[in-house]
Motif scaffolding. Structure first.
Motif, short mmCIF file in Angstrom:
data_model
loop_
_atom_site.label_atom_id
_atom_site.label_comp_id
_atom_site.label_asym_id
_atom_site.label_seq_id
_atom_site.Cartn_x
_atom_site.Cartn_y
_atom_site.Cartn_z
N ARG A 95 0.84 -1.21 0.00
CA ARG A 95 0.00 0.00 0.00
C ARG A 95 0.88 1.26 0.00
O ARG A 95 0.59 2.22 -0.72
CB ARG A 95 -0.92 0.00 1.22
CG ARG A 95 -1.93 1.12 1.16
CD ARG A 95 -3.07 0.93 2.12
NE ARG A 95 -2.68 1.26 3.47
CZ ARG A 95 -3.13 0.62 4.55
NH1 ARG A 95 -3.98 -0.38 4.44
NH2 ARG A 95 -2.74 0.99 5.75
N LYS A 96 1.95 1.23 0.77
CA LYS A 96 2.84 2.41 0.79
C LYS A 96 3.49 2.58 -0.58
O LYS A 96 3.60 3.71 -1.09
CB LYS A 96 3.92 2.26 1.86
CG LYS A 96 3.40 2.04 3.30
CD LYS A 96 2.51 3.16 3.80
CE LYS A 96 2.09 2.91 5.25
NZ LYS A 96 0.99 3.77 5.70
N GLY B 157 3.29 4.62 14.84
CA GLY B 157 3.31 5.93 14.19
C GLY B 157 4.08 7.00 14.95
O GLY B 157 4.58 7.94 14.36
N THR C 158 1.96 8.54 7.17
CA THR C 158 1.40 8.64 5.82
C THR C 158 -0.06 9.07 5.89
O THR C 158 -0.87 8.38 6.51
CB THR C 158 1.44 7.26 5.14
OG1 THR C 158 2.61 6.57 5.56
CG2 THR C 158 1.43 7.39 3.63
N SER D 13 -5.09 13.63 7.68
CA SER D 13 -4.45 12.89 8.77
C SER D 13 -5.23 13.02 10.05
O SER D 13 -5.83 14.07 10.33
CB SER D 13 -3.04 13.42 8.98
OG SER D 13 -2.46 12.81 10.11
N SER D 14 -5.22 11.96 10.83
CA SER D 14 -5.79 12.02 12.18
C SER D 14 -4.65 11.98 13.19
O SER D 14 -4.86 11.71 14.36
CB SER D 14 -6.75 10.86 12.41
OG SER D 14 -6.03 9.64 12.42
N LYS E 244 -9.44 7.17 6.01
CA LYS E 244 -9.70 6.39 4.79
C LYS E 244 -11.13 6.67 4.30
O LYS E 244 -11.37 6.89 3.12
CB LYS E 244 -9.52 4.90 5.10
CG LYS E 244 -9.79 3.99 3.94
CD LYS E 244 -9.55 2.54 4.34
CE LYS E 244 -9.92 1.59 3.22
NZ LYS E 244 -9.66 0.19 3.61
N LYS F 86 -11.35 10.17 2.86
CA LYS F 86 -10.70 10.21 1.55
C LYS F 86 -11.68 9.80 0.45
O LYS F 86 -11.84 10.47 -0.57
CB LYS F 86 -9.49 9.26 1.55
CG LYS F 86 -8.89 9.03 0.19
CD LYS F 86 -7.96 7.83 0.18
CE LYS F 86 -8.70 6.57 -0.20
NZ LYS F 86 -7.81 5.45 -0.50
C1 LIG Z 1 0.41 6.26 12.11
C2 LIG Z 1 0.26 5.61 10.72
C3 LIG Z 1 1.67 5.34 10.25
C4 LIG Z 1 1.78 5.07 8.77
O1 LIG Z 1 1.53 3.92 8.37
O2 LIG Z 1 2.11 6.00 8.03
C5 LIG Z 1 -0.57 4.36 10.75
C6 LIG Z 1 -0.41 3.41 11.73
C7 LIG Z 1 -1.23 2.28 11.95
N1 LIG Z 1 -2.30 1.93 11.18
C8 LIG Z 1 -2.90 0.83 11.71
C9 LIG Z 1 -4.07 0.23 11.23
C10 LIG Z 1 -4.82 0.59 10.08
N2 LIG Z 1 -4.39 1.45 9.08
C11 LIG Z 1 -5.34 1.55 8.12
C12 LIG Z 1 -5.26 2.33 6.94
C13 LIG Z 1 -4.36 3.33 6.66
N3 LIG Z 1 -3.37 3.75 7.50
C14 LIG Z 1 -2.79 4.86 7.03
C15 LIG Z 1 -1.84 5.62 7.72
C16 LIG Z 1 -1.33 5.42 8.98
N4 LIG Z 1 -1.42 4.29 9.71
C17 LIG Z 1 -0.53 6.47 9.71
C18 LIG Z 1 -1.47 7.47 10.40
C19 LIG Z 1 -2.40 8.20 9.47
C20 LIG Z 1 -3.29 9.16 10.24
O3 LIG Z 1 -4.09 8.76 11.06
O4 LIG Z 1 -3.13 10.34 10.00
C21 LIG Z 1 -3.43 5.31 5.74
C22 LIG Z 1 -4.22 6.58 6.02
C23 LIG Z 1 -2.44 5.67 4.63
C24 LIG Z 1 -1.68 4.51 4.03
O5 LIG Z 1 -1.34 3.54 4.69
O6 LIG Z 1 -1.38 4.66 2.85
C25 LIG Z 1 -4.33 4.09 5.36
C26 LIG Z 1 -5.75 4.44 4.86
C27 LIG Z 1 -5.77 5.10 3.51
C28 LIG Z 1 -6.14 4.22 2.39
O7 LIG Z 1 -6.52 3.04 2.54
O8 LIG Z 1 -6.03 4.74 1.27
C29 LIG Z 1 -6.46 0.74 8.50
C30 LIG Z 1 -7.76 0.64 7.72
C31 LIG Z 1 -7.73 -0.37 6.61
O9 LIG Z 1 -6.69 -0.96 6.34
O10 LIG Z 1 -8.79 -0.58 6.03
C32 LIG Z 1 -6.12 0.11 9.73
C33 LIG Z 1 -6.98 -0.85 10.57
C34 LIG Z 1 -7.99 -0.06 11.39
C35 LIG Z 1 -7.35 0.74 12.51
O11 LIG Z 1 -6.53 0.22 13.26
O12 LIG Z 1 -7.73 1.93 12.62
C36 LIG Z 1 -2.13 0.42 12.86
C37 LIG Z 1 -2.45 -0.77 13.74
C38 LIG Z 1 -1.72 -2.00 13.16
C39 LIG Z 1 -1.98 -3.25 13.96
O13 LIG Z 1 -3.13 -3.54 14.28
O14 LIG Z 1 -0.97 -3.91 14.28
C40 LIG Z 1 -1.07 1.34 12.97
C41 LIG Z 1 0.03 1.34 14.00
C42 LIG Z 1 -0.16 2.49 14.96
O15 LIG Z 1 -1.29 2.73 15.40
O16 LIG Z 1 0.80 3.17 15.25
#
Ligand SMILES: C[C@@]1(CC(=O)O)c2cc3[nH]c(cc4nc(cc5[nH]c(cc(n2)[C@H]1CCC(=O)O)[C@@](C)(CC(=O)O)[C@@H]5CCC(=O)O)C(CC(=O)O)=C4CCC(=O)O)c(CCC(=O)O)c3CC(=O)O
Ligand SMILES: NC(=O)C1=CN([C@@H]2O[C@H](COP(=O)(O)OP(=O)(O)OC[C@H]3O[C@@H](n4cnc5c(N)ncnc54)[C@H](O)[C@@H]3O)[C@@H](O)[C@H]2O)C=CC1
Length: 223
Positions: free
Chosen positions: A28-29, A109, A116, A130-131, A140, A143
């Motif tokens: 995804r990244k 994060g 991201t 961003s949150s 998400k 977006k």
């Molecule tokens: C801090 C950050 C660091 C970074 O990755 O940059 C981070 C961290 C973590 N994410 C986790 C979980 C999930 N992340 C997603 C989705 C996305 N995560 C993204 C960004 C970020 N995620 C950064 C903060 C962004 C912000 O809030 O501003 C998005 C926006 C961008 C992208 O990834 O491109 C992309 C959506 C966009 C898209 O889909 O287009 C879903 C939903 C899903 O997948 O459907 C889940 C499951 C639901 C939930 O947990 O909420 C976990 C726990 C892992 C575990 O359980 O072990 C961590 C670890 C932690 O919390 O530190």
């Protein structure tokens, strides 16, 4: 609670981006990086998921089939620590931070130097949301909403204002006049597509010159 964050729009170009890990999160990244114009993405992982394998096969990314070692960070501008090993991700982040390289730790994060955002795009408009790490699922959702219901509304206006701004910058209008004309144009741009561009431009120009003339007169009277 995460510290405050500062958003910027990066032009990655040939800048070397290193993604450590080859699973679904790394994919995804990488996808976001390629959409954002990155031309040099190297993935370090003993194994790749299907999506990344395909990108490697078609030459869109470089794959080094090995485990992480510090030397892979050499001359990197941006790094993603995206393995499924939290402790290793922390090690990668610290290595990068010690070399002043920007790094994102996907399993914590708060640990790296950047996170991201979710990215909504429509032509040349880009909205990053961003949150601060508090709710990735919410950003998400937002977006998707922006991409479907909000951004398309501005597509035509953006194209029109791009052309208008380039034209205005070529005239001898001063900065104040330009600012006046362009903010007037923004308020009309969504509907402006219904009349010929030249007619609209002339109308904006005339109104700007007129207002500026009145302003100058008022200033003279006040002095
Ligand atoms: C801090 C950050 C660091 C970074 O990755 O940059 C981070 C961290 C973590 N994410 C986790 C979980 C999930 N992340 C997603 C989705 C996305 N995560 C993204 C960004 C970020 N995620 C950064 C903060 C962004 C912000 O809030 O501003 C998005 C926006 C961008 C992208 O990834 O491109 C992309 C959506 C966009 C898209 O889909 O287009 C879903 C939903 C899903 O997948 O459907 C889940 C499951 C639901 C939930 O947990 O909420 C976990 C726990 C892992 C575990 O359980 O072990 C961590 C670890 C932690 O919390 O530190
Ligand atoms: N930031 C985010 O948006 C999210 C982050 N996560 C986190 O991301 C982590 C990774 O998730 P997935 O990609 O689904 O895992 P995955 O299990 O699909 O992939 C892990 C990858 O890491 C590689 N890897 C393992 N050890 C390595 C080493 N020493 N050197 C190089 N590569 C190595 C593996 O070969 C594999 O390619 C999860 O552990 C979770 O904590 C999960 C959901 C969302």
């Amino acid at each position: 609670m995460m510290d405050e964050v500062y958003p910027i729009m990066l032009r990655l170009g040939r800048q070397r981006v290193v993604v450590v890990g080859g699973g679904s999160i790394a994919a995804r990244k990488v996808n976001g990086l390629l959409q954002g114009g990155a031309q040099s993405v190297t993935v370090i992982a003993p194994q790749l998921c299907e999506k990344l394998q395909q990108l490697a096969d078609e030459g869109s990314i470089c794959w080094q089939a090995k485990r992480y070692e510090k030397s892979v960070l050499k001359s990197a501008g941006l790094v993603f620590a995206a393995t499924d090993d939290r402790r290793l991700n922390e090690q990668i982040s610290n290595d990068a931070l010690n070399c002043d390289i920007l790094v994102c730790n996907v399993s914590d994060g708060e640990q790296g130097s950047f996170i991201t955002p979710a990215v909504a795009r429509s032509n040349e408009l880009t909205v990053a949301i961003s949150s601060g790490g508090s709710s990735p699922a919410l950003v998400k959702h937002m977006k998707r909403e922006l991409e479907h219901n909000y951004l398309p509304h501005y597509d035509q206006a953006q194209q029109l204002l791009k052309r208008l701004r380039a034209d205005v910058l070529r005239t001898d209008m001063n900065a104040r006049q330009r600012q006046h004309l362009l903010s007037l144009a923004v308020s009309e741009a969504v509907e402006a597509a219904e009349q010929p561009y030249e007619t609209w431009y002339a109308s904006l120009y005339n109104r700007t010159v007129q207002v500026e003339g009145e302003d100058a007169e008022n200033e003279r009277e006040n002095n």
